[in-house]
Design a protein around this motif. Structure first.
Motif, PDB file in Angstrom:
ATOM      1  N   LEU A 148      -4.659   9.251  -9.922  1.00  0.00           N
ATOM      2  CA  LEU A 148      -5.009   8.128  -9.066  1.00  0.00           C
ATOM      3  C   LEU A 148      -5.218   8.665  -7.657  1.00  0.00           C
ATOM      4  N   TYR A 149      -5.872   7.883  -6.805  1.00  0.00           N
ATOM      5  CA  TYR A 149      -6.121   8.369  -5.441  1.00  0.00           C
ATOM      6  C   TYR A 149      -4.820   8.709  -4.728  1.00  0.00           C
ATOM      7  N   THR A 150      -3.735   8.044  -5.089  1.00  0.00           N
ATOM      8  CA  THR A 150      -2.449   8.330  -4.455  1.00  0.00           C
ATOM      9  C   THR A 150      -1.988   9.765  -4.731  1.00  0.00           C
ATOM     10  N   ASP A 151      -2.477  10.357  -5.809  1.00  0.00           N
ATOM     11  CA  ASP A 151      -2.148  11.752  -6.111  1.00  0.00           C
ATOM     12  C   ASP A 151      -2.864  12.715  -5.180  1.00  0.00           C
ATOM     13  N   ARG A 152      -3.838  12.230  -4.425  1.00  0.00           N
ATOM     14  CA  ARG A 152      -4.627  13.073  -3.520  1.00  0.00           C
ATOM     15  C   ARG A 152      -4.334  12.806  -2.043  1.00  0.00           C
ATOM     16  N   THR A 153      -3.449  11.859  -1.769  1.00  0.00           N
ATOM     17  CA  THR A 153      -3.118  11.549  -0.373  1.00  0.00           C
ATOM     18  C   THR A 153      -1.981  12.457   0.102  1.00  0.00           C
ATOM     19  N   THR A 154      -1.727  12.414   1.387  1.00  0.00           N
ATOM     20  CA  THR A 154      -0.578  13.152   1.916  1.00  0.00           C
ATOM     21  C   THR A 154       0.693  12.488   1.400  1.00  0.00           C
ATOM     22  N   ARG A 155       1.779  13.218   1.445  1.00  0.00           N
ATOM     23  CA  ARG A 155       3.055  12.700   0.940  1.00  0.00           C
ATOM     24  C   ARG A 155       3.448  11.413   1.655  1.00  0.00           C
ATOM     25  N   GLY A 156       3.274  11.362   2.972  1.00  0.00           N
ATOM     26  CA  GLY A 156       3.633  10.169   3.733  1.00  0.00           C
ATOM     27  C   GLY A 156       2.787   8.963   3.364  1.00  0.00           C
ATOM     28  N   ARG A 157       1.483   9.172   3.250  1.00  0.00           N
ATOM     29  CA  ARG A 157       0.594   8.060   2.866  1.00  0.00           C
ATOM     30  C   ARG A 157       0.918   7.579   1.449  1.00  0.00           C
ATOM     31  N   ARG A 158       1.175   8.515   0.561  1.00  0.00           N
ATOM     32  CA  ARG A 158       1.502   8.151  -0.827  1.00  0.00           C
ATOM     33  C   ARG A 158       2.779   7.309  -0.833  1.00  0.00           C
ATOM     34  N   ARG A 159       3.785   7.735  -0.100  1.00  0.00           N
ATOM     35  CA  ARG A 159       5.046   7.007  -0.043  1.00  0.00           C
ATOM     36  C   ARG A 159       4.823   5.579   0.467  1.00  0.00           C
ATOM     37  N   ARG A 160       3.986   5.411   1.515  1.00  0.00           N
ATOM     38  CA  ARG A 160       3.715   4.075   2.061  1.00  0.00           C
ATOM     39  C   ARG A 160       2.982   3.188   1.050  1.00  0.00           C
ATOM     40  N   VAL A 161       1.977   3.747   0.365  1.00  0.00           N
ATOM     41  CA  VAL A 161       1.228   2.949  -0.620  1.00  0.00           C
ATOM     42  C   VAL A 161       2.139   2.548  -1.775  1.00  0.00           C
ATOM     43  N   LEU A 162       2.949   3.466  -2.272  1.00  0.00           N
ATOM     44  CA  LEU A 162       3.811   3.148  -3.415  1.00  0.00           C
ATOM     45  C   LEU A 162       4.916   2.169  -3.022  1.00  0.00           C
ATOM     46  N   ARG A 163       5.378   2.242  -1.770  1.00  0.00           N
ATOM     47  CA  ARG A 163       6.342   1.252  -1.281  1.00  0.00           C
ATOM     48  C   ARG A 163       5.686  -0.129  -1.268  1.00  0.00           C
ATOM     49  N   ALA A 164       4.445  -0.204  -0.783  1.00  0.00           N
ATOM     50  CA  ALA A 164       3.714  -1.479  -0.773  1.00  0.00           C
ATOM     51  C   ALA A 164       3.454  -1.963  -2.192  1.00  0.00           C
ATOM     52  N   ALA A 165       3.198  -1.036  -3.112  1.00  0.00           N
ATOM     53  CA  ALA A 165       2.966  -1.419  -4.514  1.00  0.00           C
ATOM     54  C   ALA A 165       4.225  -2.053  -5.106  1.00  0.00           C
ATOM     55  N   ARG A 166       5.385  -1.523  -4.765  1.00  0.00           N
ATOM     56  CA  ARG A 166       6.643  -2.090  -5.282  1.00  0.00           C
ATOM     57  C   ARG A 166       6.874  -3.502  -4.759  1.00  0.00           C
ATOM     58  N   ARG A 167       6.333  -3.808  -3.559  1.00  0.00           N
ATOM     59  CA  ARG A 167       6.510  -5.144  -2.962  1.00  0.00           C
ATOM     60  C   ARG A 167       5.371  -6.110  -3.326  1.00  0.00           C
ATOM     61  N   ALA A 168       4.301  -5.594  -3.910  1.00  0.00           N
ATOM     62  CA  ALA A 168       3.131  -6.431  -4.212  1.00  0.00           C
ATOM     63  C   ALA A 168       3.471  -7.503  -5.245  1.00  0.00           C
ATOM     64  N   HIS A 169       2.727  -8.595  -5.192  1.00  0.00           N
ATOM     65  CA  HIS A 169       2.999  -9.697  -6.118  1.00  0.00           C
ATOM     66  C   HIS A 169       2.803  -9.298  -7.575  1.00  0.00           C
ATOM     67  N   TRP A 170       2.046  -8.253  -7.827  1.00  0.00           N
ATOM     68  CA  TRP A 170       1.826  -7.801  -9.194  1.00  0.00           C
ATOM     69  C   TRP A 170       2.812  -6.714  -9.611  1.00  0.00           C
ATOM     70  N   ALA A 171       3.725  -6.329  -8.730  1.00  0.00           N
ATOM     71  CA  ALA A 171       4.695  -5.271  -9.035  1.00  0.00           C
ATOM     72  C   ALA A 171       5.465  -5.609 -10.311  1.00  0.00           C
ATOM     73  N   GLY A 172       5.651  -4.630 -11.132  1.00  0.00           N
ATOM     74  CA  GLY A 172       6.373  -4.819 -12.390  1.00  0.00           C
ATOM     75  C   GLY A 172       5.463  -5.172 -13.543  1.00  0.00           C
TER      76      GLY A 172
END
Length: 187
Positions: free
Chosen positions: A153-177
């Protein structure tokens, strides 16, 4: 797809697989000689229903090396088609870090470095060889879709910090889980 028909016009919208689905992180298999025209139609219908510019088969739960696209380049020229068993044969030009999103991470994006030129070779579902060359935004799209087929996924190509921010937002997203986004449930 029939000549002159609207891509996806006879297809069905399928549920999208979302971040966390193991199928998104598994390499896809080469497609053998099999009828795939209906799948291509479903992929276009699904891509359009979710307002995407590209869609790889694993994003609807089909582990085949196949993607569709309807994507502009930086000069706003439209590129429309599909590629079966694609290979990214060349990348070049400058590396551009730009915003990138994904239908499997709806509503999220992060700056991702991609080459400004990409060449993909493969076949159409009728067996015709195809070579697709893209620049700018379309080059980003081609690289993104081939990555999906390799289990990235594109998150595998981002910097570690950007990846962490996107995945944190994914955990909070309404579709999380959820592992899939049903038809009509646009994020």
């Amino acid at each position: 797809m029939q000549r002159g028909s609207i891509p996806g016009g006879s297809g069905s919208v399928r549920p999208l697989r979302l971040y966390g689905d193991p199928g998104l992180h598994s390499p896809s298999r080469e497609a053998a000689e099999e009828p795939l025209a209906a799948l291509v139609e479903d992929m276009f219908a699904t891509m359009y229903a979710h307002h995407g510019v590209g869609l790889a088969a694993p994003q609807i739960g089909v582990p085949l090396r196949l993607f569709v696209y309807d994507c502009p380049d930086d000069e706003d020229r439209r590129h429309l088609g599909h590629v079966l068993n694609p290979r990214l044969t060349s990348t070049g030009g400058v590396t551009v870090r730009g915003p990138e999103g994904c239908l499997s991470l709806p509503g999220l994006e992060a700056a991702t470095a991609r080459h400004d030129l990409a060449v993909v070779e493969g076949h159409r579902v009728d067996g015709t060889p195809v070579r697709v060359e893209g620049t700018g935004y379309f080059a980003r799209c081609l690289q993104h879709e081939v990555d999906h087929l390799d289990g990235l996924l594109y998150t595998d190509r981002t910097t570690r910090g950007r990846r962490r921010r996107v995945l944190r937002a994914a955990r909070r997203a309404h579709w999380a889980g959820a592992t899939e986004l049903p038809p009509g449930a646009w994020a």
